[in-house]
Design a protein around this motif. Sequence first.
Motif, mmCIF file in Angstrom:
data_model
loop_
_atom_site.group_PDB
_atom_site.id
_atom_site.type_symbol
_atom_site.label_atom_id
_atom_site.label_comp_id
_atom_site.label_asym_id
_atom_site.label_seq_id
_atom_site.Cartn_x
_atom_site.Cartn_y
_atom_site.Cartn_z
ATOM 1 N N PRO A 144 0.793 -1.232 0.000
ATOM 2 C CA PRO A 144 0.000 0.000 0.000
ATOM 3 C C PRO A 144 0.826 1.283 0.000
ATOM 4 C CG PRO A 144 -0.112 -1.102 2.139
ATOM 5 C CD PRO A 144 0.558 -2.046 1.207
ATOM 6 N N THR A 145 2.091 1.206 0.365
ATOM 7 C CA THR A 145 2.940 2.397 0.364
ATOM 8 C C THR A 145 4.276 2.069 -0.295
ATOM 9 O OG1 THR A 145 4.005 1.922 2.494
ATOM 10 C CG2 THR A 145 1.926 3.165 2.547
ATOM 11 N N ARG A 146 4.997 3.107 -0.688
ATOM 12 C CA ARG A 146 6.327 2.914 -1.253
ATOM 13 C C ARG A 146 7.257 2.283 -0.223
ATOM 14 N NH1 ARG A 146 7.908 8.730 -3.257
ATOM 15 N NH2 ARG A 146 7.231 9.127 -1.117
ATOM 16 N N ASP A 147 7.110 2.728 1.030
ATOM 17 C CA ASP A 147 7.950 2.176 2.094
ATOM 18 C C ASP A 147 7.734 0.676 2.256
ATOM 19 O OD1 ASP A 147 8.713 4.774 2.451
ATOM 20 O OD2 ASP A 147 8.385 4.794 4.614
ATOM 21 N N ALA A 148 6.481 0.237 2.124
ATOM 22 C CA ALA A 148 6.184 -1.189 2.268
ATOM 23 C C ALA A 148 6.864 -1.996 1.167
ATOM 24 C CB ALA A 148 4.676 -1.415 2.239
ATOM 25 N N LEU A 149 6.865 -1.463 -0.046
ATOM 26 C CA LEU A 149 7.541 -2.151 -1.148
ATOM 27 C C LEU A 149 9.041 -2.168 -0.923
ATOM 28 C CD1 LEU A 149 7.470 -3.529 -3.887
ATOM 29 C CD2 LEU A 149 7.473 -1.259 -4.965
ATOM 30 N N PHE A 150 9.599 -1.032 -0.506
ATOM 31 C CA PHE A 150 11.028 -0.952 -0.213
ATOM 32 C C PHE A 150 11.433 -2.025 0.786
ATOM 33 C CE2 PHE A 150 14.391 0.333 2.624
ATOM 34 C CZ PHE A 150 15.371 0.875 1.804
#
Length: 210
Positions: free
Chosen positions: A59-65
Motif C-alpha cells: 500500500p505504500t512505497r515504504d512497504a515495497l522498499f
Amino acid sequence: MEENSAKTTRKPRADAARNRERVLEAAKAVFSAGGPDASLEAVARQAGVGIGTLYRHFPTRDALFEAVYRREVEQLGALAEQLKGEAAPVDALRSWLRSNVELVATKKGMLAALALATHGRSELYAYTFDRLTKAAGTLLDQAVSAGEIRPDISAEDLLRALVGMCYMHDQPGWQQTVLKLLDVFVDGLRLQTGRSHRRPTPPSSPLPRG
C-alpha cells in the motif's frame, strides 16, 4: 461440491502469491537500474500487473522498499549456506561478496527513485547488518579454518569494506568497478599455502663497523 469450493478459494491465494513475487522481482530489476524511469508504475508494467494490484500488496512505497530489501537479505543469507557446501572456501566468500553488490544497487536505486528517507529504518538496517554479518562470518570462518584467508579480519570488516567500495562510486557502471575492486580485495586477504599470516618484522639496523 466442498472439494470444488476449496479449490476455488485456494486459486486466488496462489495467484496473489505469484503476483506478489512478480512485483518483488520486478521492483528489484527496475530500482537497481535507477534513473527517472524507476517508478512504481514501471514496476507494475515490468511485473505484468495493474498498478492497483501492486498497491493491494504494497500500500505504500515504504512497504515495497522493505519487502524487496528483506527478500534480498534473506536470499543472501541462504546463498551463504549454499556456497559453504558447494564451493571452495575463497571462491565461496568471493561469490557471496559479489552477490552483495546487487543488494546495494537495489537499495541505492530505491532511495533515489522513490526519494525515500533513511530515518526511521534503524530496525530494518539493524536486522540487515546482523543477518549479513552472520552469513559473512560463516564463509569467512570456513576460509580461515582452511588456512586460505588471513585470520585478523572480521565479518564486520568485510561488510564495511564492501559498503565503502559501493558508496564511493556512483557513476554509471559503478557495479563493474566495485566487482573488480572486490576481486583485488579478496586476493589481498589470501594466504600463501601452508603459511600463516604474521606481521612483517622490521629490518634490523646494520651493526656499525669498527
